[in-house]
Design a protein around this motif. Structure first.
Motif, PDB file in Angstrom:
ATOM      1  N   ALA A 215       0.705  -1.251   0.036  1.00 30.60           N
ATOM      2  CA  ALA A 215       0.032  -0.039  -0.145  1.00 30.60           C
ATOM      3  C   ALA A 215       0.694   1.335   0.098  1.00 30.60           C
ATOM      4  CB  ALA A 215      -1.094  -0.113   1.357  1.00 30.60           C
ATOM      5  N   VAL A 216       1.761   1.152   0.719  1.00 32.15           N
ATOM      6  CA  VAL A 216       2.759   2.448   0.871  1.00 32.15           C
ATOM      7  C   VAL A 216       3.915   2.536  -0.234  1.00 32.15           C
ATOM      8  CG1 VAL A 216       4.664   3.703   2.232  1.00 32.15           C
ATOM      9  CG2 VAL A 216       2.539   2.429   3.565  1.00 32.15           C
ATOM     10  N   ALA A 217       4.258   1.701  -0.626  1.00 27.14           N
ATOM     11  CA  ALA A 217       5.194   1.688  -1.889  1.00 27.14           C
ATOM     12  C   ALA A 217       4.437   2.201  -3.089  1.00 27.14           C
ATOM     13  CB  ALA A 217       5.687   0.132  -2.131  1.00 27.14           C
ATOM     14  N   SER A 218       3.363   1.751  -3.322  1.00 24.80           N
ATOM     15  CA  SER A 218       2.295   2.187  -4.534  1.00 24.80           C
ATOM     16  C   SER A 218       1.945   3.811  -4.212  1.00 24.80           C
ATOM     17  CB  SER A 218       1.142   1.208  -4.868  1.00 24.80           C
ATOM     18  OG  SER A 218       0.420   1.066  -3.594  1.00 24.80           O
ATOM     19  N   TRP A 223       3.793  10.380  -5.160  1.00 25.17           N
ATOM     20  CA  TRP A 223       4.600  11.650  -4.704  1.00 25.17           C
ATOM     21  C   TRP A 223       5.846  11.764  -5.462  1.00 25.17           C
ATOM     22  CZ3 TRP A 223       5.121   8.682   0.466  1.00 25.17           C
ATOM     23  CH2 TRP A 223       4.051   8.088   0.967  1.00 25.17           C
ATOM     24  N   ASN A 224       6.614  10.565  -5.794  1.00 26.39           N
ATOM     25  CA  ASN A 224       7.726  10.895  -6.686  1.00 26.39           C
ATOM     26  C   ASN A 224       7.725  10.814  -8.174  1.00 26.39           C
ATOM     27  OD1 ASN A 224      10.002  10.195  -4.219  1.00 26.39           O
ATOM     28  ND2 ASN A 224       8.170   8.835  -4.196  1.00 26.39           N
ATOM     29  N   TYR A 225       6.472  10.257  -8.802  1.00 26.31           N
ATOM     30  CA  TYR A 225       6.693  10.132 -10.272  1.00 26.31           C
ATOM     31  C   TYR A 225       5.382  10.868 -10.823  1.00 26.31           C
ATOM     32  CZ  TYR A 225      10.170   6.528  -9.053  1.00 26.31           C
ATOM     33  OH  TYR A 225      11.105   5.840  -8.386  1.00 26.31           O
ATOM     34  N   GLY A 226       4.306  11.048 -10.086  1.00 22.49           N
ATOM     35  CA  GLY A 226       2.955  11.475 -10.561  1.00 22.49           C
ATOM     36  C   GLY A 226       2.264  10.250 -10.755  1.00 22.49           C
ATOM     37  N   ASP A 227       0.926  10.480 -11.346  1.00 20.46           N
ATOM     38  CA  ASP A 227      -0.188   9.552 -11.452  1.00 20.46           C
ATOM     39  C   ASP A 227       0.396   8.401 -12.601  1.00 20.46           C
ATOM     40  OD1 ASP A 227      -1.733  10.974  -9.294  1.00 20.46           O
ATOM     41  OD2 ASP A 227      -2.640  11.939 -10.924  1.00 20.46           O
ATOM     42  N   GLY A 228      -0.519   7.182 -12.488  1.00 20.76           N
ATOM     43  CA  GLY A 228      -0.485   6.430 -13.448  1.00 20.76           C
ATOM     44  C   GLY A 228       0.536   5.136 -13.497  1.00 20.76           C
TER      45      GLY A 228
END
Length: 256
Positions: A215-218, A223-228
């Motif tokens: 849950a947290v990794a995803s 936060w780091n790369y954006g959506d998708g």
């Protein structure tokens, strides 16, 4: 923990005396500062040609000022010493405390962080590597031999009374594994081909439902790369998203 866990220092950093002693003749470069005041320094032998972001030939010092109980370097040292027998993580070289603070010295390990500029420019590759790396960790570390817990009860016990009242119903355990505990994107290292090589920052490692990590990794991909990029992550791990467990463990993370 908040969503912005750490970043490379953008302003001048005073190198603590202990770090200078540990460095000896090595060059000292501040590479990471977290929101609680902890610093990480890279120690590079003079004249070494190790590329930026590749840690294999260097040493690293984590240093935290006195009076920062949230950053438990002893806990991380113990977990690294256990995990290094089974999976690629930094090897502990030294640890200690003095009046100014505490330190943890580790050997460098090959790879660049998944938030290195190269991988920020190729976020789907990074997301897949993070998923594959977590799956390898979960499948490799032996639950029965792990002396550490990251289970819900232990995490809730560390919350404030107000936060405990807002935890909600705990979902049934899907599969107990040894979780990373802080599986956000920066803590997976990648090689030049975009494959995971190692994990770092294991101060919360312990047995828990694998969805505590998933849950947290995803969550951290946004936060780091954006959506998708969650589909690539879950595909590489080899599991379909579980909305109920994801919602619970992200809520628990935010409460902490």
């Amino acid at each position: 923990m908040s969503r912005v866990l750490a970043a490379a220092p953008s302003d001048p950093v005073v190198v603590p005396e202990r770090v200078r002693r540990l460095a000896g003749d090595d060059d000292v470069t501040p590479v990471w500062r977290n929101e609680l005041g902890g610093l990480t320094f890279r120690l590079t032998p003079p004249g070494a040609a190790t590329p930026v972001g590749i840690a294999g030939g260097d040493r690293y010092v984590k240093w935290v000022p006195s009076g920062t109980p949230e950053l438990d370097l002893d806990a991380e040292a113990e977990r690294l010493a256990w995990a290094v027998r089974y999976t690629p993580v930094p090897r502990v070289l030294d640890r200690g405390t003095d009046d100014a603070g505490a330190w943890l010295l580790t050997a460098g390990i090959p790879g660049a962080s998944a938030v290195d500029p190269r991988w920020l420019a190729h976020p789907e590759t990074a997301a897949r590597a993070i998923g594959a790396g977590l799956r390898a960790m979960h499948d490799t570390l032996p639950v029965g031999d792990c002396p550490f817990s990251w289970g819900v009860a232990d995490r809730v016990a560390r919350l404030s009374p107000d936060a405990r009242a807002r935890v909600g119903d705990v979902p049934d355990v899907d599969r107990l594994v040894v979780c990373h505990g802080d599986p956000c994107a920066p803590n997976t290292l990648l090689d030049d081909g975009g494959r995971w090589t190692a994990h770092v920052d294991l101060d919360a490692l312990g047995v828990a439902d694998r969805w505590a990590d998933l849950a947290v990794a995803s969550y951290s991909l946004e936060w780091n790369y954006g959506d998708g990029y969650e589909p690539a992550f879950f595909d590489a791990y080899g599991i379909a998203p579980d909305a109920e467990r994801i919602a619970f463990y992200r809520h628990l993370w935010d409460l902490g």
